[in-house]
Design a protein around this motif. Structure first.
Motif, short mmCIF file in Angstrom:
data_model
loop_
_atom_site.label_atom_id
_atom_site.label_comp_id
_atom_site.label_asym_id
_atom_site.label_seq_id
_atom_site.Cartn_x
_atom_site.Cartn_y
_atom_site.Cartn_z
N ASN A 207 0.81 -1.22 0.00
CA ASN A 207 0.00 0.00 0.00
C ASN A 207 0.84 1.27 0.00
O ASN A 207 0.30 2.37 0.01
CB ASN A 207 -0.99 0.01 1.17
CG ASN A 207 -0.30 -0.04 2.51
OD1 ASN A 207 0.65 -0.80 2.69
ND2 ASN A 207 -0.74 0.76 3.46
N GLN A 217 -2.28 8.53 -3.61
CA GLN A 217 -3.56 7.80 -3.63
C GLN A 217 -3.58 6.74 -4.74
O GLN A 217 -4.64 6.21 -5.07
CB GLN A 217 -4.72 8.78 -3.81
CG GLN A 217 -4.89 9.71 -2.60
CD GLN A 217 -6.27 10.36 -2.56
OE1 GLN A 217 -6.89 10.57 -3.60
NE2 GLN A 217 -6.74 10.67 -1.36
N SER A 220 -5.29 3.21 -3.74
CA SER A 220 -6.76 3.17 -3.68
C SER A 220 -7.35 3.31 -5.09
O SER A 220 -8.35 2.66 -5.42
CB SER A 220 -7.30 4.27 -2.77
OG SER A 220 -6.92 5.55 -3.21
N LYS A 221 -6.71 4.11 -5.94
CA LYS A 221 -7.18 4.24 -7.34
C LYS A 221 -7.04 2.90 -8.07
O LYS A 221 -7.90 2.54 -8.88
CB LYS A 221 -6.36 5.32 -8.07
CG LYS A 221 -6.65 6.75 -7.61
CD LYS A 221 -5.71 7.72 -8.32
CE LYS A 221 -5.87 9.14 -7.80
NZ LYS A 221 -4.82 10.03 -8.34
N LEU A 223 -7.13 -0.14 -6.71
CA LEU A 223 -8.20 -1.03 -6.23
C LEU A 223 -9.52 -0.70 -6.92
O LEU A 223 -10.24 -1.59 -7.36
CB LEU A 223 -8.36 -0.90 -4.71
CG LEU A 223 -7.25 -1.48 -3.82
CD1 LEU A 223 -7.55 -1.20 -2.36
CD2 LEU A 223 -7.06 -2.97 -4.05
N THR A 224 -9.84 0.59 -7.00
CA THR A 224 -11.09 1.01 -7.65
C THR A 224 -11.11 0.60 -9.11
O THR A 224 -12.13 0.12 -9.63
CB THR A 224 -11.26 2.54 -7.52
OG1 THR A 224 -11.18 2.89 -6.13
CG2 THR A 224 -12.58 3.00 -8.07
N ASP A 248 -8.43 6.57 2.32
CA ASP A 248 -8.91 6.37 0.95
C ASP A 248 -8.81 4.89 0.56
O ASP A 248 -9.62 4.39 -0.23
CB ASP A 248 -8.13 7.24 -0.05
CG ASP A 248 -6.64 6.99 -0.03
OD1 ASP A 248 -6.04 7.18 1.05
OD2 ASP A 248 -6.06 6.61 -1.06
N VAL A 249 -7.84 4.15 1.15
CA VAL A 249 -7.72 2.71 0.87
C VAL A 249 -8.90 1.96 1.51
O VAL A 249 -9.51 1.08 0.89
CB VAL A 249 -6.37 2.16 1.38
CG1 VAL A 249 -6.32 0.64 1.24
CG2 VAL A 249 -5.22 2.80 0.61
N GLU A 251 -11.82 3.18 2.15
CA GLU A 251 -13.02 3.52 1.36
C GLU A 251 -13.07 2.71 0.06
O GLU A 251 -14.12 2.18 -0.32
CB GLU A 251 -13.06 5.02 1.05
CG GLU A 251 -14.35 5.44 0.39
CD GLU A 251 -14.39 6.92 0.02
OE1 GLU A 251 -15.35 7.32 -0.66
OE2 GLU A 251 -13.45 7.65 0.38
N ALA A 252 -11.91 2.57 -0.60
CA ALA A 252 -11.87 1.79 -1.85
C ALA A 252 -12.20 0.33 -1.59
O ALA A 252 -12.94 -0.31 -2.35
CB ALA A 252 -10.49 1.92 -2.50
N MET A 253 -11.70 -0.22 -0.47
CA MET A 253 -12.01 -1.61 -0.12
C MET A 253 -13.51 -1.78 0.11
O MET A 253 -14.12 -2.76 -0.33
CB MET A 253 -11.27 -2.02 1.16
CG MET A 253 -9.77 -2.19 1.00
SD MET A 253 -9.00 -2.59 2.60
CE MET A 253 -9.64 -4.24 2.91
N THR A 256 -15.64 -1.11 -3.41
CA THR A 256 -15.34 -1.86 -4.65
C THR A 256 -15.79 -3.30 -4.44
O THR A 256 -15.18 -4.04 -3.65
CB THR A 256 -13.83 -1.80 -4.97
OG1 THR A 256 -13.40 -0.44 -4.91
CG2 THR A 256 -13.55 -2.36 -6.36
#
Length: 496
Positions: A207, A217, A220-221, A223-224, A248-249, A251-253, A256
């Protein structure tokens, strides 16, 4: 190119990055005309050791294996032995001096040179030692022979910018280098087109991805973006570092759908004082704060960890702090290690080295506590209906019990009764959990549904082809559960 078909075997020790590298070594050798040695065959024409340097007795283990091969090589004209990986990067010329029958030594940065070095050693009849100081090619850009038809590793970065005092990995793998996001996504799309439905994003510090390309970021991008790849059902990643684990990671988890509700978050110690000595750039409060946020965003997430017991200077109070974090975090599983010195690390020279007896006693207390928690957390799964991605080789007793095995979305291991209808590795079974043990779940009774997948098709195509079975990959990964008779060493490349 070998004139006749020559066989090969890759023996792997160490972390997931080593497993990934070994798949590339196998791919390179097959591209050069070699074929895998059949299981049970009396040796291969080329034996490659992909080594790990983080274990206390890594070099003894390697030289023991090389010693066993010396008489075989003497009796088999044309046989070659190659040593690659972290220990090769570290010990270089020492390997050829201690085992002069080795033909090739190559490092972590020049995996792609293996076939050329083997050929050069054969023609010149002398050992070839080539250790690149910096990365020549990302492992993912090399040919591959994947062990699985349905799941694949994808390296997003190599190297590590951390300086943990117990770890030698940054010295051997170098500073972090990130791949371009477009290259990663293109590789994943290619894998999905081949039938893969699960990918694990891989990095020494996964990460921190983006620090090398200047985008904090970026992970996280990524992952999205994985969520937009059609046909990709499961996304996992390992291993993150608490320092770089940002909101942000999380939130992405959470948002998604194909990012699985599972997180491996290495703790190493619950004591802020010991974490400082380890040069881990977070403290107990920060760690527990991350766990709290993940649980709030993903209530069903299974969180796993790595813990080192008996780091130099660890007091009974420090150890109690670790037990406190284990109780608070309620890990689904913990990979627990007894600290042992690794030559070349700052921790090996630290004062306050702890006796093996004390370390052992603490380790047993930690394992007993974590086993209780794992069992309690697994019992909460009873009655739930889960989708299990059917695996190959996950259940050692499956043939005897007439069961199949696989992983739930949260990565828990599930054994289930074999359905009447045909089901293949890579297919998905919907089952109801009926029983929990500390380290696995059972689903007894009829399977609710079977979904045939492209991954199952890919597995069928692969097994139908008359290709020799791949050489075994022997992981030096830690086990969980009751303490083994011999002490587990600390850490590992994946233990960040």
């Amino acid at each position: 190119m070998p004139e006749v078909t020559r066989t090969y075997e890759v023996r792997t020790f160490g972390c997931q990055m080593n497993v990934h590298d070994s798949e590339r070594m196998a791919g390179l050798l097959e591209q050069a005309g070699y074929v895998p040695a059949a299981p049970g065959a009396d040796g291969a024409d080329v034996v490659v050791f992909n080594t790990c340097a983080v274990r206390e007795n890594a070099d003894n283990r390697l030289y023991g294996n090389l010693g066993q091969l010396a008489p075989k090589k003497a009796a088999r004209p044309g046989m070659q032995i190659a040593v690659g990986g972290c220990l090769a990067q570290k010990d270089r010329d020492t390997i050829v001096r201690r085992a002069p029958w080795v033909d090739v030594v190559f490092g972590t940065h020049n995996v792609g040179s293996l076939p050329v070095l083997l050929e050069r050693a054969r023609v010149q009849r002398e050992a070839q030692v080539e250790i690149a100081e910096s990365l020549e090619a990302f492992p993912s850009t090399l040919p591959t022979r994947r062990e699985s038809a349905y799941a694949a590793w994808v390296a997003i970065s190599v190297g590590c910018n951390n300086t943990c005092t117990f770890c030698i990995v940054p010295a051997l793998r170098g500073k972090e280098k990130d791949r371009r996001p477009g290259d990663i996504l293109a590789e994943i799309e290619t894998l999905v087109a081949e039938g893969v439905t699960e990918i694990t994003l891989l990095g020494q510090n996964v990460n921190a991805y983006g620090s090398d390309i200047g985008d904090r970021q970026a992970f996280s991008k990524l992952l999205t973006a994985c969520g937009r790849i059609e046909g990709l059902e499961r996304v996992r990643f390992t291993s993150p570092h608490p320092r770089d684990f940002t909101d942000d990671v999380i939130e992405a988890m959470a948002t998604t759908p194909n990012v699985m509700p599972q997180l491996h978050m290495p703790l190493q110690s619950g004591s802020s004082r010991v974490l400082r000595a380890m040069r881990r750039s977070y403290r107990q409060e920060r760690y527990l704060g991350i766990i709290e946020k993940v649980r709030a965003a993903i209530p069903d997430a299974a969180i796993t960890t790595d813990i080192i017991v008996g780091f130099p200077g660890e007091t009974e109070e420090d150890f109690e702090e670790t037990l406190h974090v284990v109780r608070e975090a309620r890990f689904a599983q913990a990979f627990t290690f007894q600290y042992s010195k690794r030559p070349g690390t700052p921790a090996a020279e630290m004062p306050g080295q702890i006796s093996k007896e004390v370390v052992r006693a603490r380790y047993e207390r930690l394992v007993a506590l974590q086993d209780d928690i794992s069992w309690e957390e697994n019992k909460k799964q009873v009655g739930r209906t889960v989708e299990v991605l059917v695996a190959e080789g996950e259940g050692r007793k499956d043939d005897a019990t007439r069961r199949l095995s696989g992983r739930a979305p949260d990565n828990r291991l599930v054994h289930f009764d074999r359905p009447a209808e045909p089901i293949r590795p890579g297919d998905v079974a919907t089952v109801e959990i009926t029983y929990a043990a500390p380290h696995h779940l059972l689903a007894e009774g009829p399977v609710k549904a079977v979904r045939r997948t492209r991954s199952g098709d890919a597995w069928e195509r692969r097994t139908a082809a008359p290709a020799p079975a791949p050489a075994g990959v022997m992981l030096g990964l830690p086990t969980i559960g009751a303490p083994a008779p011999s002490a587990e060493p600390a850490g590992g490349c994946h233990a960040h």
